[in-house]
Design an enzyme around this catalytic site. Structure first.
Site, PDB file in Angstrom:
ATOM      1  N   TRP A   1       0.871  -1.182   0.000  1.00 42.82           N
ATOM      2  CA  TRP A   1       0.000   0.000   0.000  1.00 42.82           C
ATOM      3  C   TRP A   1       0.907   1.231   0.000  1.00 42.82           C
ATOM      4  O   TRP A   1       1.812   1.322   0.845  1.00 42.82           O
ATOM      5  CB  TRP A   1      -0.899  -0.034   1.237  1.00 42.82           C
ATOM      6  CG  TRP A   1      -1.815   1.140   1.384  1.00 42.82           C
ATOM      7  CD1 TRP A   1      -2.537   1.764   0.414  1.00 42.82           C
ATOM      8  CD2 TRP A   1      -2.110   1.836   2.607  1.00 42.82           C
ATOM      9  NE1 TRP A   1      -3.276   2.793   0.944  1.00 42.82           N
ATOM     10  CE2 TRP A   1      -3.029   2.860   2.286  1.00 42.82           C
ATOM     11  CE3 TRP A   1      -1.706   1.687   3.930  1.00 42.82           C
ATOM     12  CZ2 TRP A   1      -3.543   3.728   3.238  1.00 42.82           C
ATOM     13  CZ3 TRP A   1      -2.212   2.555   4.886  1.00 42.82           C
ATOM     14  CH2 TRP A   1      -3.125   3.562   4.531  1.00 42.82           C
TER      15      TRP A   1
ATOM     16  N   ASP B   1      -1.124  -6.164   9.129  1.00 40.18           N
ATOM     17  CA  ASP B   1      -2.030  -5.061   8.796  1.00 40.18           C
ATOM     18  C   ASP B   1      -3.337  -5.641   8.253  1.00 40.18           C
ATOM     19  O   ASP B   1      -3.394  -6.142   7.135  1.00 40.18           O
ATOM     20  CB  ASP B   1      -1.353  -4.139   7.772  1.00 40.18           C
ATOM     21  CG  ASP B   1      -2.179  -2.882   7.525  1.00 40.18           C
ATOM     22  OD1 ASP B   1      -3.112  -2.618   8.323  1.00 40.18           O
ATOM     23  OD2 ASP B   1      -1.905  -2.160   6.556  1.00 40.18           O
TER      24      ASP B   1
ATOM     25  N   LYS C   1     -13.541  -0.422   6.027  1.00 42.44           N
ATOM     26  CA  LYS C   1     -14.197  -1.155   4.953  1.00 42.44           C
ATOM     27  C   LYS C   1     -15.255  -2.115   5.487  1.00 42.44           C
ATOM     28  O   LYS C   1     -16.366  -2.160   4.966  1.00 42.44           O
ATOM     29  CB  LYS C   1     -13.162  -1.931   4.143  1.00 42.44           C
ATOM     30  CG  LYS C   1     -12.440  -1.112   3.107  1.00 42.44           C
ATOM     31  CD  LYS C   1     -11.356  -0.257   3.679  1.00 42.44           C
ATOM     32  CE  LYS C   1     -10.627   0.539   2.606  1.00 42.44           C
ATOM     33  NZ  LYS C   1      -9.550   1.347   3.167  1.00 42.44           N
TER      34      LYS C   1
HETATM   35  C1  LMR Z   1      -6.881   2.676  -0.216  1.00 37.63           C
HETATM   36  O1  LMR Z   1      -5.860   1.988  -0.237  1.00 37.63           O
HETATM   37  O2  LMR Z   1      -7.415   3.126  -1.237  1.00 37.63           O
HETATM   38  C2  LMR Z   1      -7.544   2.990   1.087  1.00 37.63           C
HETATM   39  O3  LMR Z   1      -6.942   2.284   2.117  1.00 37.63           O
HETATM   40  C3  LMR Z   1      -7.686   4.419   1.353  1.00 37.63           C
HETATM   41  C4  LMR Z   1      -6.394   5.135   1.635  1.00 37.63           C
HETATM   42  O4  LMR Z   1      -6.300   5.767   2.696  1.00 37.63           O
HETATM   43  O5  LMR Z   1      -5.469   5.098   0.823  1.00 37.63           O
END
Ligand code: LMR
Length: 399
Positions: A130, A211, A246
């Site tokens: 992420w 996570d 979510k």
């Molecule tokens: C995402 O990955 O789109 C979500 O977790 C929102 C974010 O804060 O990036």
């Protein structure tokens, strides 16, 4: 004082929402930020959450401060949801849950705890991970390195390379792992692989930071925490960060938690006080509203059942959107293999497009995905799936 500071670039994910909002084309498609949308394109408040909120509004008598650890009913609910009351660490009083401002707050608090324990600690994250992990964790001052995770060409895990890289980490390092619904790839480890990873972490003295942002949206509420249950039962220490954005649809309420599992009740107590001290330093205490909703919902058996049914319906819908999209792409772009979308899990998949192709999607087709070509499958509906497939096929044909 601040005149030398220049404007920051937009956030790679949230910046896409801004561009999407500014596009006046009615056919635009938002598959950027990870938000669940129903068949009409709305992100409604879950019925169970609405009912819990109404109950809360009718019964809450004060808005005075909460303790730094947060809402007690929420912390109990999260312990039960994530670990279960019969997990060995819970039975032996070695686990503690502390409410945080969303999953982001949990990750930052966990990173601060790691830095407090060892300012030189390494945190290893998957490549890719992420995009915000780097800023959130690096912001606490710890060093981040990457381990291989996913092959963009074959759309499969780089499992052997991952093991090799973890093997090389200095003992005492932290390994960030996603127990299910990997963001951004949608590619998860199997139970057998989790057992091998667990044995490696134990043998090499590595600490997992798990996570957990999508419990219930992958294979099911219990299956999605298989890795959490296993690692917390074999390792001396585990950190877990939890998001309710979510699975409870509480995005803007910033509702999350950090869980620490230690060797003994004394360890647990020490780390609980450390986490509370760090939280007090950063923000005193997490906002109550979302957590109070989850706590209220969890305490009412009927609401809990309703929430589970709603979440399961969302999970099934995302799964079916994956099948639809893969099928449409097979028709629209027979020379490129997109079958991996049907096999992966959770909200996201990486299309494997180049930057110019991502740009072409946005400029020529009004399709807004993340810059790394991550799409939020949960943002689609039956109608937009076909248009998205056609747009992807067009940019794959002529980038
Ligand atoms: C995402 O990955 O789109 C979500 O977790 C929102 C974010 O804060 O990036």
């Amino acid at each position: 004082m601040f005149e030398h500071l220049r404007a920051c670039p937009p956030d790679p994910i949230l910046g896409i929402s801004v561009l999407y909002a500014a596009d006046s084309n009615p056919a635009k498609i938002d598959v950027g930020v990870g938000v669940y949308r129903d068949a009409t394109g709305a992100t409604p408040i879950m019925e169970s959450v609405l009912q819990a909120q109404a109950l809360l509004a009718a019964t809450q008598t004060s808005k005075s401060y909460l303790p730094t650890a947060g809402n007690a009913a929420f912390n109990r609910a999260i312990t039960e949801l994530v670990l279960g009351l019969d997990h060995v660490a819970v039975r032996e009083d070695r686990a503690v849950t502390l409410q945080t401002p969303g999953g982001c707050g949990a990750l930052r608090l966990a990173a601060d705890l790691i830095h407090t324990a060892n300012a030189k600690a390494l945190v290893a994250v998957s490549r890719p991970t992420w995009s915000h992990h780097h800023a959130l964790i690096g912001g606490a001052g710890v060093s981040i390195i990457e381990y291989p995770y996913y092959d963009h060409g074959t759309h499969t895990l780089l499992y052997a390379s991952m093991l090799e890289a973890l093997e090389q980490l200095p003992s005492g390092s932290v390994v960030l792992l996603q127990p299910s619904c990997h963001n951004p790839t949608g590619a998860d480890l199997t139970p057998v692989q989790w057992h091998e990873i667990g044995a490696l972490l134990l043998r090499r003295g590595l600490v997992p930071l798990l996570d957990l942002a999508y419990q219930g949206l992958g294979e099911g509420l219990l299956t999605d925490v298989y890795a959490v249950h296993h690692l917390a039962s074999i390792l001396p220490e585990v950190l877990i960060t939890v998001s309710c954005s979510k699975n409870f649809g509480l995005y803007r309420e910033r509702t999350g938690a950090v869980i620490y599992v230690g060797r003994s009740p004394a360890d647990k107590h020490a780390i609980h006080t450390q986490l509370m001290t760090l939280a007090r330093r950063l923000y005193s205490m997490a906002p109550d509203h979302g957590a109070a909703i989850v706590g209220t919902l969890w305490e009412q058996a009927a609401l809990r059942q309703l929430w589970m049914a709603e979440l399961e319906a969302m999970r099934r819908r995302v799964h079916s959107l994956r099948q639809h999209l893969a099928a449409q792409l097979k028709e629209a772009s027979p020379l490129t293999d997109f079958e991996f979308i049907a096999k992966q899990s959770g909200m996201f998949s990486l299309l494997g497009l180049t930057q110019p192709q991502v740009e072409a999607l946005r400029v020529h087709h009004h399709v807004y995905c993340a810059p790394d070509s991550r799409i939020n499958v949960a943002g689609l509906n039956e109608e937009s799936v076909a248009r998205l497939a056609a747009a992807i096929a067009a940019v794959v044909r002529s980038p």
